[in-house]
Write an enzyme that holds these catalytic residues in place. Structure first.
Site, PDB file in Angstrom:
ATOM      1  N   GLU A 188       0.875  -1.177   0.000  1.00  0.00           N
ATOM      2  CA  GLU A 188       0.000   0.000   0.000  1.00  0.00           C
ATOM      3  C   GLU A 188       0.906   1.218   0.000  1.00  0.00           C
ATOM      4  O   GLU A 188       1.714   1.403   0.914  1.00  0.00           O
ATOM      5  CB  GLU A 188      -0.890   0.022   1.247  1.00  0.00           C
ATOM      6  N   ASP A 248      -5.913   9.727   9.159  1.00  0.00           N
ATOM      7  CA  ASP A 248      -4.591   9.298   9.594  1.00  0.00           C
ATOM      8  C   ASP A 248      -4.256   9.814  10.982  1.00  0.00           C
ATOM      9  O   ASP A 248      -4.531  10.963  11.318  1.00  0.00           O
ATOM     10  CB  ASP A 248      -3.522   9.779   8.596  1.00  0.00           C
TER      11      ASP A 248
END
Length: 263
Positions: free
Chosen positions: A49, A60
């Protein structure tokens, strides 16, 4: 069949679970990032990824936010991220790459142009965290038409009513987010994850991979044992943030992949 589909078929034939690693493209700089990404398959990574740096990464946690900032400060862009994938593909034509990020940079480039460029760079799939299924016509359906997998996130709050909508146009695999919250904020527990994975698998034939909250080889093994694989991001990115040499980061990644592969 995409590289992602081929990889899962290969793992299934071997009776193995998948180990997926997340790294931020261009963190801490282009060359170091490329060296790291090139080394991931040798450290047991089945699918890479590749994070696309963005100025406002809402899903995040601090570790990955800082990584994105380091990458942006180093001049990383969407184009440079594609360049990194292109360079990787010169030496590895089999390991799948999933680009993970937010819609804004893709929209700014133009969807058709982005998809053509991503395909040319050897990107195999996309995870775009801020595009819900209601927006499938924006990017998901064009991506599928271009031969890219479009991977959706399912979360603990994705109930049985919502799940079919999430799965409808998903391909490649389903990414189950093991915790509610941001990346790196809590630990995943196999006892919680197992029943949720079973619920999703009852609704789809796609592999279900679990991420968020996996930070040790033991945790990687425990989570992979109740799913089709495990994703580790913040724990790896944190090593890069601490300035560890690439070889040391890759040695750590190998312990995590060994964990998942022993499940």
């Amino acid at each position: 069949m995409t590289r992602i589909d081929a990889k899962f078929a290969e793992l299934k034939a071997q009776g193995k679970k998948a180990f997926v690693s997340y790294v931020m493209a261009g963190d801490p700089d282009f060359d170091t990032s490329l060296e790291l990404v090139k080394g991931l398959p040798g450290a047991g990574v089945d699918i890479i990824e590749l994070g696309l740096p963005f100025t406002d990464p809402m899903a995040d946690g601090p570790t990955i936010q800082l990584a994105g900032q380091r990458a942006l400060d180093g001049g990383m862009t969407l184009q440079r991220t594609l360049d990194l994938a292109t360079e990787f593909r010169k030496t590895d034509n089999t390991t799948p790459i999933v680009m993970m990020g937010y819609y804004n940079p893709i929209y700014s480039r133009g969807v058709d142009r982005f998809l053509a460029d991503a395909k040319a760079a050897g990107i195999d799939g996309l995870i775009v965290v801020d595009l819900p299924p209601e927006e499938d016509s924006e990017l998901c359906l064009p991506a599928q038409a271009a031969g890219l997998n479009f991977i959706r996130l399912a979360t603990p709050t994705t109930d049985d009513k919502r799940l079919p909508r999430v799965l409808q146009n998903t391909s490649g695999f389903v990414y189950y987010v093991s915790i509610t919250g941001i990346t790196g904020s809590a630990e995943a527990e196999a006892t919680d994850v197992g029943p949720e994975v079973a619920r999703i698998k009852a609704a789809t034939d796609l592999p279900v991979i679990v991420g968020f909250g996996i930070n040790t080889p033991e945790k990687s093994r425990a989570i992979a044992s109740v799913a089709d694989g495990a994703v580790v991001g913040s724990a790896i990115v944190g090593q890069i943030g601490a300035g560890k040499p690439v070889a040391e980061v890759l040695a750590f990644v190998k312990t995590l992949s060994d964990g998942a592969h022993s499940a």
